[in-house]
Design an enzyme around this catalytic site. Sequence first.
Site, PDB file in Angstrom:
ATOM      1  N   ALA A 160      -9.913  72.490  33.200  1.00  0.00           N
ATOM      2  CA  ALA A 160      -9.485  71.426  34.113  1.00  0.00           C
ATOM      3  C   ALA A 160     -10.366  71.401  35.359  1.00  0.00           C
ATOM      4  CB  ALA A 160      -8.019  71.618  34.490  1.00  0.00           C
ATOM      5  N   TYR A 161     -10.564  72.572  35.949  1.00  0.00           N
ATOM      6  CA  TYR A 161     -11.406  72.664  37.144  1.00  0.00           C
ATOM      7  C   TYR A 161     -12.838  72.238  36.823  1.00  0.00           C
ATOM      8  CZ  TYR A 161     -13.691  74.623  41.260  1.00  0.00           C
ATOM      9  OH  TYR A 161     -14.436  74.786  42.410  1.00  0.00           O
ATOM     10  N   SER A 162     -13.383  72.749  35.719  1.00  0.00           N
ATOM     11  CA  SER A 162     -14.760  72.424  35.341  1.00  0.00           C
ATOM     12  C   SER A 162     -14.913  70.929  35.103  1.00  0.00           C
ATOM     13  CB  SER A 162     -15.151  73.203  34.085  1.00  0.00           C
ATOM     14  OG  SER A 162     -15.087  74.602  34.308  1.00  0.00           O
TER      15      SER A 162
ATOM     16  N   SER B  51     -13.038  68.485  36.260  1.00  0.00           N
ATOM     17  CA  SER B  51     -12.870  67.730  37.506  1.00  0.00           C
ATOM     18  C   SER B  51     -14.147  67.748  38.332  1.00  0.00           C
ATOM     19  CB  SER B  51     -11.702  68.286  38.321  1.00  0.00           C
ATOM     20  OG  SER B  51     -11.998  69.554  38.882  1.00  0.00           O
TER      21      SER B  51
END
Length: 246
Positions: A152-154, A156
């Site tokens: 998710a972080y990557s 985003s």
Amino acid sequence: MNRYDLQGRVAVVTGGAQGIGYAVAERLAASGAQVALWDRDAERAAESAQRIGGRAYGVDVTDTEAVSALAERTERDMGPIAVLVTSAGIAGANGTVLDYDPAEWRRVIEVNLTGTYNCCRAVLPQMRAQGYGRIVTIASIAGKEGNPNAAAYSASKAGVIAFTKSLGKEHAGENIAVNCVTPAAARTRIFDQLSEEFIAYMLAKIPRGRFLELDEAASMIGWLCSEENSFTTGAVFDLSGGRATY
């Protein structure tokens, strides 16, 4: 510490109460800018703003209408916004895609990517009206390489990179520079959201053998916010300590 040509410019730093955002705000203020900190933690932002002689505003960057209203309020209070640094972001939970909570996925995307969109969209009319603007979005090395157990972080942050490229091209003819930085990890409160195993993984990937220092990030971002950055736009500047050489 280098000073830049920011005298009289109004600068907004989202997530400016702490971490990279605060380090950038401090550098911009030292370079003569009038700095507004936009942060969800209004109390902490007020304390930070007091230290640098700036103003603080509480806002949730995922709230499109609230961000637009705050851009107008900031202009009334301080003058037209000439500089925007989008540092508001969250790491989110660690876990494989198969095990990842869909609600957590949406939360990370909303803060990191949609929040960046909301803030840029809100300030651009002011930049266009004055024929000048500098926007720096803060992505991550994870957006270039993709970290396992952090999809998710990557995703985003990869979105922030692509968004920056598109936005930079859209406004290249208006003296509005839009650029992105991709830091490796720095020891900030975002580490509180991460496991020790994941922190060790990130450190092992950095050829410099250490984490990013906040003033190193502020130095590069400060120049990108300045009038000296008069040609480059839609670009990605690496802050990964050698992890990525592209």
